[in-house]
Design a protein around this motif. Structure first.
Motif, PDB file in Angstrom:
ATOM      1  N   LYS A  68       0.807  -1.217   0.000  1.00  0.00           N
ATOM      2  CA  LYS A  68       0.000   0.000   0.000  1.00  0.00           C
ATOM      3  C   LYS A  68       0.846   1.276   0.000  1.00  0.00           C
ATOM      4  N   LEU A  69       2.139   1.110   0.127  1.00  0.00           N
ATOM      5  CA  LEU A  69       3.020   2.273   0.240  1.00  0.00           C
ATOM      6  C   LEU A  69       3.629   2.700  -1.088  1.00  0.00           C
ATOM      7  N   LEU A  70       3.825   1.745  -2.010  1.00  0.00           N
ATOM      8  CA  LEU A  70       4.606   2.035  -3.213  1.00  0.00           C
ATOM      9  C   LEU A  70       3.970   3.115  -4.078  1.00  0.00           C
ATOM     10  N   ALA A  71       2.690   2.961  -4.398  1.00  0.00           N
ATOM     11  CA  ALA A  71       2.043   3.950  -5.266  1.00  0.00           C
ATOM     12  C   ALA A  71       2.077   5.351  -4.653  1.00  0.00           C
ATOM     13  N   PRO A  72       1.696   5.518  -3.383  1.00  0.00           N
ATOM     14  CA  PRO A  72       1.789   6.864  -2.794  1.00  0.00           C
ATOM     15  C   PRO A  72       3.199   7.439  -2.815  1.00  0.00           C
ATOM     16  N   LEU A  73       4.205   6.602  -2.567  1.00  0.00           N
ATOM     17  CA  LEU A  73       5.581   7.099  -2.586  1.00  0.00           C
ATOM     18  C   LEU A  73       5.952   7.654  -3.955  1.00  0.00           C
ATOM     19  N   LEU A  74       5.582   6.939  -5.015  1.00  0.00           N
ATOM     20  CA  LEU A  74       5.937   7.396  -6.359  1.00  0.00           C
ATOM     21  C   LEU A  74       5.156   8.646  -6.745  1.00  0.00           C
ATOM     22  N   ILE A  75       3.865   8.696  -6.407  1.00  0.00           N
ATOM     23  CA  ILE A  75       3.062   9.870  -6.751  1.00  0.00           C
ATOM     24  C   ILE A  75       3.552  11.094  -5.978  1.00  0.00           C
ATOM     25  N   VAL A  76       3.769  10.922  -4.683  1.00  0.00           N
ATOM     26  CA  VAL A  76       4.264  12.040  -3.873  1.00  0.00           C
ATOM     27  C   VAL A  76       5.667  12.448  -4.323  1.00  0.00           C
ATOM     28  N   GLY A  77       6.509  11.447  -4.656  1.00  0.00           N
ATOM     29  CA  GLY A  77       7.840  11.775  -5.163  1.00  0.00           C
ATOM     30  C   GLY A  77       7.767  12.602  -6.433  1.00  0.00           C
TER      31      GLY A  77
END
Length: 485
Positions: A68-77
């Motif tokens: 659940k963390l990967l997509a938010p990390l990439l979008i926020v990055g």
């Protein structure tokens, strides 16, 4: 997650961090210049972001479902990569200056957060890929190697290809878009969709594209702009990053606006009878004001210009009325290209190359000054324009270096600048193996009403003091030069 998908994500995230690190130097350059301290501040900031991101990413992966963390990390990055542009542009315009505090502050505000967020991807992917403790070494080792490979590809592709092919801001925006797209695709696949994060990324992108660009032309080396005087548009100033580099009158090549250029003309006129042509080597072209001046005042003069940035030739032709019929321009690093200049072929060498307010360190050393002496004819002259402030440690060290190679040395500047005036500014250093026509230079300067003073002989020795000679092994120019108070 498959091994290929895990490797691809780690590779992409790690490469993105290093792309941002390399481009940070160009994004900050219009505000803090390009020096060793600039890159020191950027590298340290990015490393701090990597360390924090790896630590927090690992902690988060242990406490929640890492998928659940990967997509938010990439979008926020991606959103943070977008925001690096307006953050640096908005804050940089009010924080100009090459001090370490300014450099680190701008680098941290612009790039620490995206580096930390994207660096959290690797420990999250490691957590996803680990199925048992028995394969910990293999999984961690493989993904660490893939991350390092991504960092290498990001570094080499940016430094050798992207910077030369495209301006900085479009590259950062393209990277941000790619990060957001991959994040959205991953969110759809893992069913961790967040409309809020997508909205944040869209707003960040809009802010990025709305940010004012400080460059008229951006090359692989400089942020350049040409500004015409409001009251006289024929007089135009060339800015390179933070430095007002040249000012030319497109209709009158004999007009020299800056006092340092006028003093250089005084040196030129002391070398030979009026109108007699010279062979001159210019270290740095900039606005090509001195080659144009020599063409007008000494017809038949041949100028060879060693200019790092080919874009400056285009700018000169398009905006500064530059023609090259009697000027040979060799593009590339002057330290390398001076080897192609015929020995004992020049009457005069003019040093006027800058990175920010500093002469690039490898153009200040005894070894380079010796190369300059080798291309001069017997009795030829080396004239160097240099900027320093405060206690003028850089100016003193460069004078010590020149005096270690040439028999006769003089430095010209306003009297206060050679005394205890902390404001500093330009110094014109003149060297030759024959006596320098100091009186003639000062007389021509005084005829314009200027107040240049000179140090020679014992006075110059006292000014130099215990300053060390700069060599290829030890030339801490960025540490010696003092910023404008």
């Amino acid at each position: 997650m498959s091994r290929f998908a895990a490797s691809a994500l780690v590779f992409f995230a790690s490469a993105s961090v290093l792309v941002l690190e390399i481009l940070a130097g160009r994004l900050l350059a219009p505000y803090v210049g390009v020096t060793l301290e600039t890159f020191t501040g950027i590298i340290g900031t990015i490393l701090a972001g990597i360390a924090l991101g790896a630590w927090l990413g690992g902690r988060a992966a242990d406490r929640t479902d890492p998928r659940k963390l990967l997509a938010p990390l990439l979008i926020v990055g991606g959103a943070l990569a977008f925001l690096s542009i307006p953050i640096v542009d908005w804050l940089g315009s009010g924080m100009r200056g090459g001090t370490p505090a300014t450099i680190v502050t701008l680098a941290a505000l612009g790039f620490f957060a995206p580096a930390a967020v994207l660096s959290a991807v690797t420990p999250v992917v490691v957590k996803i890929r680990l199925s048992s403790l028995e394969e910990t070494g293999r999984v961690v080792g493989m993904l660490s190697a893939v991350g390092t490979a991504g960092a290498l590809v990001g570094t080499f592709s940016t430094g050798f290809i992207l910077v030369a092919a495209w301006p900085t801001r479009p590259v950062i925006r393209a990277l941000a878009i790619a990060l957001v797209i991959v994040g959205v695709a991953l969110a759809a696949r893992t069913r961790t969709w967040s409309t809020g994060l997508v909205v944040v990324a869209l707003v960040a992108g809009a802010m990025s594209f709305a940010s004012a660009h400080p460059c008229e032309v951006e090359s692989a080396y400089f942020c350049a702009r040409v500004i015409a005087d409001e009251d006289d548009p024929t007089r135009r100033t060339l800015w390179l990053d933070t430095l007002r580099h040249s000012k030319v009158d497109v209709d009158d090549p004999t007009h020299l606006e800056f006092s340092y250029a006028q003093t250089l003309s005084d040196v030129i006129e002391s070398l030979a009878p009026p109108g007699e042509p010279l062979d001159v080597l210019h270290i740095g072209g900039g606005g090509f004001s001195m080659p144009r001046y020599l063409r007008a005042t000494r017809p038949g003069t041949h100028s060879t210009v060693l200019e790092l940035d080919p874009k400056l030739i285009e700018i000169g032709r398009e905006h500064l009325a530059l023609t090259l019929e009697d000027i040979d321009v060799i593009t590339g690093d002057a330290r390398l290209n001076i080897e192609d200049v015929q020995l004992q072929s020049m009457d005069l060498v003019i040093g006027d190359a800058f990175g920010g307010i500093s002469v690039p360190w490898h153009l200040t050393t005894r070894e380079f000054v010796e190369a300059i002496r080798d291309v001069l004819r017997p009795g030829g002259t080396y004239a160097l324009n240099l900027i320093d402030y405060g206690d003028r440690r850089f100016a003193r060290a460069e004078l010590a270096t020149i005096a270690d190679v040439f028999e006769h040395v003089a430095v010209f500047a306003p009297e206060g600048r050679l005394g205890e005036d902390p404001e500093g500014g330009n110094f014109i250093m003149v060297a030759s193996d024959e006596p320098i026509e100091v009186a003639a230079i000062l007389a021509r300067n005084a005829s314009r009403g200027d107040d240049e003073a000179v140090l020679v002989g014992e006075e110059l020795t006292r000014f130099i003091g215990d300053a060390r000679v700069l060599t290829d092994d030890h030339a801490p120019v960025d540490q010696l030069i003092q910023p404008l108070p």
